[in-house]
Design a protein around this motif. Structure first.
Motif, mmCIF file in Angstrom:
data_model
loop_
_atom_site.group_PDB
_atom_site.id
_atom_site.type_symbol
_atom_site.label_atom_id
_atom_site.label_comp_id
_atom_site.label_asym_id
_atom_site.label_seq_id
_atom_site.Cartn_x
_atom_site.Cartn_y
_atom_site.Cartn_z
ATOM 1 N N TYR A 139 -4.814 2.399 -4.497
ATOM 2 C CA TYR A 139 -3.310 2.543 -4.479
ATOM 3 C C TYR A 139 -2.814 1.331 -3.299
ATOM 4 C CZ TYR A 139 -3.534 7.401 -6.279
ATOM 5 O OH TYR A 139 -3.571 8.301 -7.280
ATOM 6 N N ALA A 140 -3.112 0.187 -3.810
ATOM 7 C CA ALA A 140 -2.893 -1.042 -3.187
ATOM 8 C C ALA A 140 -2.789 -2.155 -4.175
ATOM 9 C CB ALA A 140 -3.514 -1.238 -1.866
ATOM 10 N N VAL A 141 -1.739 -3.160 -4.017
ATOM 11 C CA VAL A 141 -1.931 -4.462 -4.392
ATOM 12 C C VAL A 141 -2.009 -5.532 -3.625
ATOM 13 C CG1 VAL A 141 -0.630 -6.221 -6.003
ATOM 14 C CG2 VAL A 141 -0.131 -3.727 -6.423
ATOM 15 N N VAL A 142 -3.172 -6.385 -3.848
ATOM 16 C CA VAL A 142 -3.743 -7.238 -2.972
ATOM 17 C C VAL A 142 -3.318 -8.619 -3.321
ATOM 18 C CG1 VAL A 142 -5.365 -7.988 -1.476
ATOM 19 C CG2 VAL A 142 -5.154 -5.755 -1.904
ATOM 20 N N GLU A 143 -2.718 -9.591 -2.507
ATOM 21 C CA GLU A 143 -2.690 -10.964 -2.936
ATOM 22 C C GLU A 143 -3.100 -11.905 -1.793
ATOM 23 O OE1 GLU A 143 1.503 -13.506 -2.594
ATOM 24 O OE2 GLU A 143 1.256 -12.544 -4.554
ATOM 25 N N VAL A 144 -3.781 -12.861 -2.434
ATOM 26 C CA VAL A 144 -4.433 -13.767 -1.494
ATOM 27 C C VAL A 144 -3.846 -15.211 -1.670
ATOM 28 C CG1 VAL A 144 -6.508 -15.287 -1.029
ATOM 29 C CG2 VAL A 144 -6.819 -12.485 -1.813
ATOM 30 N N SER A 145 -3.339 -15.848 -0.718
ATOM 31 C CA SER A 145 -2.572 -17.268 -0.950
ATOM 32 C C SER A 145 -3.156 -18.152 0.288
ATOM 33 C CB SER A 145 -0.998 -17.004 -0.677
ATOM 34 O OG SER A 145 -0.875 -16.469 0.702
ATOM 35 N N GLU A 146 -2.832 -19.319 -0.124
ATOM 36 C CA GLU A 146 -3.190 -20.317 0.975
ATOM 37 C C GLU A 146 -2.246 -20.419 1.972
ATOM 38 O OE1 GLU A 146 -5.652 -22.655 1.202
ATOM 39 O OE2 GLU A 146 -6.390 -21.526 -0.661
ATOM 40 N N PRO A 147 -2.572 -20.949 3.212
ATOM 41 C CA PRO A 147 -1.677 -20.886 4.446
ATOM 42 C C PRO A 147 -0.223 -21.441 3.902
ATOM 43 C CG PRO A 147 -3.626 -21.597 5.194
ATOM 44 C CD PRO A 147 -3.797 -21.576 3.448
ATOM 45 N N ASP A 148 1.022 -20.753 4.463
ATOM 46 C CA ASP A 148 2.150 -21.260 3.978
ATOM 47 C C ASP A 148 3.043 -21.495 5.254
ATOM 48 O OD1 ASP A 148 2.293 -18.661 4.708
ATOM 49 O OD2 ASP A 148 3.358 -17.796 3.163
ATOM 50 N N ILE A 177 -12.305 -3.805 1.368
ATOM 51 C CA ILE A 177 -11.969 -2.960 2.322
ATOM 52 C C ILE A 177 -10.706 -2.189 1.868
ATOM 53 C CG2 ILE A 177 -11.193 -2.576 4.685
ATOM 54 C CD1 ILE A 177 -13.469 -4.608 5.478
ATOM 55 N N ILE A 178 -9.686 -3.203 1.802
ATOM 56 C CA ILE A 178 -8.140 -2.385 1.358
ATOM 57 C C ILE A 178 -8.222 -1.692 0.054
ATOM 58 C CG2 ILE A 178 -5.933 -3.139 0.596
ATOM 59 C CD1 ILE A 178 -6.253 -5.856 2.311
ATOM 60 N N GLU A 179 -8.868 -2.283 -0.852
ATOM 61 C CA GLU A 179 -8.973 -1.422 -2.297
ATOM 62 C C GLU A 179 -9.931 -0.264 -2.051
ATOM 63 O OE1 GLU A 179 -10.701 -4.425 -4.943
ATOM 64 O OE2 GLU A 179 -8.718 -5.363 -4.856
ATOM 65 N N ILE A 198 0.754 -1.119 0.104
ATOM 66 C CA ILE A 198 -0.114 -0.075 -0.203
ATOM 67 C C ILE A 198 0.820 1.175 -0.118
ATOM 68 C CG2 ILE A 198 -1.782 1.062 1.132
ATOM 69 C CD1 ILE A 198 -2.361 -1.647 2.750
ATOM 70 N N LEU A 199 0.416 2.198 -0.672
ATOM 71 C CA LEU A 199 1.100 3.430 -0.947
ATOM 72 C C LEU A 199 1.338 4.059 0.591
ATOM 73 C CD1 LEU A 199 2.816 5.189 -2.996
ATOM 74 C CD2 LEU A 199 0.402 6.671 -3.085
ATOM 75 N N ASP A 200 2.426 4.785 0.999
ATOM 76 C CA ASP A 200 2.316 5.420 2.211
ATOM 77 C C ASP A 200 1.292 6.038 2.603
ATOM 78 O OD1 ASP A 200 4.675 3.985 3.116
ATOM 79 O OD2 ASP A 200 5.919 5.723 2.492
ATOM 80 N N GLU A 201 0.804 7.135 1.968
ATOM 81 C CA GLU A 201 -0.216 8.081 2.110
ATOM 82 C C GLU A 201 -1.462 7.391 2.397
ATOM 83 O OE1 GLU A 201 1.694 9.870 -1.418
ATOM 84 O OE2 GLU A 201 2.322 8.048 -0.146
ATOM 85 N N LYS A 202 -1.826 6.133 1.871
ATOM 86 C CA LYS A 202 -3.052 5.484 2.065
ATOM 87 C C LYS A 202 -3.151 4.356 3.306
ATOM 88 C CE LYS A 202 -4.348 7.912 -1.448
ATOM 89 N NZ LYS A 202 -5.272 9.005 -1.139
ATOM 90 N N LEU A 225 4.083 -2.745 3.492
ATOM 91 C CA LEU A 225 3.622 -4.032 3.242
ATOM 92 C C LEU A 225 2.675 -4.607 4.517
ATOM 93 C CD1 LEU A 225 3.470 -6.961 1.739
ATOM 94 C CD2 LEU A 225 5.485 -7.547 2.959
ATOM 95 N N ILE A 226 1.611 -5.067 4.437
ATOM 96 C CA ILE A 226 0.798 -5.755 5.377
ATOM 97 C C ILE A 226 0.501 -7.229 4.920
ATOM 98 C CG2 ILE A 226 -1.486 -5.589 6.594
ATOM 99 C CD1 ILE A 226 -1.653 -2.674 6.284
ATOM 100 N N GLU A 227 0.756 -8.126 6.053
ATOM 101 C CA GLU A 227 0.222 -9.512 5.867
ATOM 102 C C GLU A 227 -0.941 -9.701 6.999
ATOM 103 O OE1 GLU A 227 3.251 -12.328 5.604
ATOM 104 O OE2 GLU A 227 4.056 -11.283 3.740
#
Length: 686
Positions: free
Chosen positions: A333-342, A325-327, A13-17, A309-311
């Motif tokens: 101004y955010a790129v969101v990725e969804v993954s299975e538990p690692d 919510i994030i978008e 996410i961009l700092d300002e956001k 970076l938020i996880e």
């Protein structure tokens, strides 16, 4: 049922956001933030970003929180006389929530400062005056305690202390040491000392001392002080006063009365201010605590020159909502990725996801340990077993009714402000209803109260199915329930014991079946057979023996299980373990027989209730005039004791049958409970 499936959300996410994203996630309570600190110690990650510090506004929030906490402490101290009472405890008032709408920390801090300025403008002056009065009161009480020992002296106490040429000190000396002190002071000062003694005083019941005033030359002050310390001289704390001891004592009492009057007026003023401002200050405190959590959340993120970076973990069913919510909060101004538990299953958070009617029983699961992420959630299986076992063990309809009422108070009243009370109240309410049901089946109404005081034998009228302490219309020597291996089940205790053993076998069978399924799902066919499968076969063989009457089936199954236990032991550790493994069958039989505690506690409840009734009847018949009153007191206290002790025992033993016997077949636990990043609001709403 398994815990809710989890996904990991990763967002750049961009700092300002970042701030609006954190705020919206905090309000939603749908995610658990993942602390990136450990991950960012890895050189590969550290080359890309660094750990982020807490938000800068956190310092202002911490400072304001201290001020608000002090105000709440002050308001609490001046409102000590106002008690909620039993009604307030059993039916707590749910605070009205104040609706607030702030979009940034700056707005919140500005609002808090404005409100604090108004509150402190009214409170600071009386609070300061109160502190001064309390300090002066402490000084005067110390002075009063000191001068009372000198009441026999006619001396202006302004002369105490160091003068231009003299040194005068007052204090207390034990009677045994006074003569030695006089001699030592005469010798140390070469006679330049004067000791004036007063009348003996009792400082405590076992301690008598003599007040003295010692006067000497100023240059002898050090040697006099040394000798006084050797003798155990207790110096009286008197300084900067004028007048005789009696004058000072009287003046001090007058000033203390004046302080008490003034303090009372100030406390009344502060109490009024407390009523006026407490709700508002509680709102401030809650808002600041929420802001504190948000400021600290930054330290769990990673940072580059322009981004964060938020996880976070989130249940799979909430993934889409979290993405939105994030978008939305970041305005794209955010790129969101969804993954299975690692992560290893021990580190994946677990959120139990049961139906509303079952959810309160999650408390019992969590008392043992939350399941691991890949384990089954046992809550659904705990509920019916716990209620049945509890009802059988307490088994008195009147006790059950009392328990139901107590549960309803916890659930519907205290549960309004406490989730723990809500859950426990719900469990106790259903346990009470179960107890009422089994109490009616067994004719338990305060034990044998009806027989002892009303002359009605409920077991011969047909209104009770089973008599826990003997025969009934339906189960007796003339009407045995059934015969097993030549043994007639012809009374209540035998029937309840049979039911307990059958219930235990069914309970264990369910646990073993679930364990077998879990082991097979993990791909371990041999472990599934040796840990659960052979015991399932043994239970099926016992059932087949009961149905067919052929003892060869059970005998053969027992021999086969012993052999399999020895093989399992040999595989694990050799010949010695093989020999010890043969004893596993006794452990399994012990688990089955452990369910006989259902009968034991059922008999304990009924037996103690019967004893109370007999004692009360004897007292009522034996004691003239007041015998009835004594009997009533005996009944109330006796049954109250029985209800509390056996109610608690039933709760504990019902849990034990699940935690030890039942869970031992399939459940390990030890998972990490899902801890949502969520704004805790009691006095505010957004």
């Amino acid at each position: 049922m398994r815990p809710a499936r989890m996904n990991k959300i990763r967002a750049v996410i961009l700092d300002e956001k970042v701030d609006p994203v954190i705020r919206q996630l905090h309000e939603s309570g749908l995610v658990e933030l993942y602390d990136l600190s450990a991950k960012l110690e890895d050189p590969e990650w550290n080359a890309l970003m660094t750990p982020a510090p807490s938000a800068e506004y956190g310092r202002n929030v911490a400072s304001l929180t201290i001020k608000v906490s002090r105000l709440l402490d002050l308001f609490s101290s001046v409102s000590e006389g106002e008690k909620a009472g039993l009604s307030g405890v059993l039916n707590p008032k749910v605070p009205a929530k104040k609706k607030l709408s702030f979009s940034s920390s700056e707005e919140i801090i500005s609002n808090v400062e404005n409100v604090l300025e108004s509150v402190e403008g009214e409170v600071s002056e009386p609070a300061k005056k109160l502190a001064e009065l309390e300090n002066r009161k402490t000084i005067l009480e110390t002075l009063k305690d000191s001068v009372k020992y000198l009441s026999g002296f006619d001396l202006d106490l302004k002369f105490l202390g160091e003068g231009s040429y003299t040194y005068v000190v007052s204090g207390l000396v034990s009677q045994e040491d006074i003569s030695e002190l006089e001699s030592s002071l005469e010798e140390a000062t070469e006679g330049y000392v004067e000791i004036v003694k007063g009348n003996p005083v009792n400082k405590s019941e076992k301690e008598q001392k003599i007040p003295v005033i010692v006067a000497t030359l100023k240059q002898c002050a050090d040697v006099v002080g040394a000798e006084l310390r050797k003798s155990g001289f207790e110096r009286l704390d008197i300084a900067n006063v004028e007048g005789t001891p009696s004058e000072i004592f009287n003046d001090t009492e007058k000033e203390l009365l004046s302080i008490e009057t003034e303090t009372k007026a100030i406390l009344e003023n502060l109490n009024a201010l407390s009523k006026k401002w407490t709700d508002e200050v509680l709102v401030l405190h809650e808002v600041l605590e929420i802001e504190k959590e948000r400021a600290e959340a930054y330290s769990m993120t990673g940072k580059t020159d322009r981004t964060h970076l938020i996880e976070a973990w989130t249940p799979k069913k909430h993934v889409k909502k979290v993405q939105e919510i994030i978008e939305s909060a970041s305005e794209g101004y955010a790129v969101v990725e969804v993954s299975e538990p690692d992560e290893p299953v021990e580190k994946i958070p677990v959120m139990l996801d049961n139906a509303k009617s079952v959810k309160p029983f999650e408390m019992l699961t969590e008392m043992y340990a939350p399941p691991k992420y890949n384990e089954i959630d046992p809550t659904m299986m705990i509920m019916p077993g716990f209620l049945i076992f509890y009802g059988i063990m307490l088994t008195d309809a009147v006790y059950g009714l009392l328990l139901t009422l107590a549960g309803l108070v916890l659930w519907k009243r205290m549960g309004k402000v406490s989730s723990g009370a809500y859950n426990l109240g719900y469990i106790l309410t259903l346990s009470g209803l179960s107890t009422v049901f089994f109490g009616i089946l067994t004719g338990g109404y305060l034990g044998d109260f009806m027989y002892q005081f009303l002359g009605m034998d409920i077991y011969t009228t047909g209104f009770a199915l089973v008599n826990p302490l003997g025969e009934s219309t339906y189960i007796s020597a003339a009407k045995p329930l059934l015969s097993l291996g030549g043994i007639d089940v012809n009374n209540g205790p035998m029937a309840i014991l049979l039911f307990s053993i059958v219930a235990g076998i069914i309970h264990l069978f369910i646990g073993l079946t679930v364990g077998l399924k879990e082991s097979l799902a993990n791909g371990s066919v041999l472990d599934a057979f040796l840990n659960q499968g052979m015991w399932i076969l043994l239970i099926l063989a016992i059932v087949a023996t009961v149905v067919t009457g052929n003892m060869m089936i059970a005998g053969g199954a027992v021999i086969a299980v012993i052999v399999l236990c020895m093989i399992k032991g040999f595989m694990n550790g050799g010949i010695l373990d093989a020999l010890l493994g043969a004893m596993d069958i006794t452990g399994f039989l012990g688990n089955v027989l452990s369910y006989a505690r259902l009968l034991a506690l059922c008999l304990a409840t009924g037996g103690l209730a019967m004893a109370v009734n007999i004692m009360a009847k004897l007292l009522g018949d034996a004691v003239p005039v007041i015998g009835i009153l004594i009997a009533v007191v005996m009944l109330v206290f006796g049954h109250s004791f029985n209800f509390v002790m056996n109610g608690l025992g039933s709760f504990i033993h019902s849990l034990r049958l699940h935690y030890v016997e039942f869970f031992g077949q399939y459940y390990e636990g030890g998972g990490k409970k899902f801890s949502p990043f969520k704004a805790k609001r009691e006095y505010t709403s957004n």
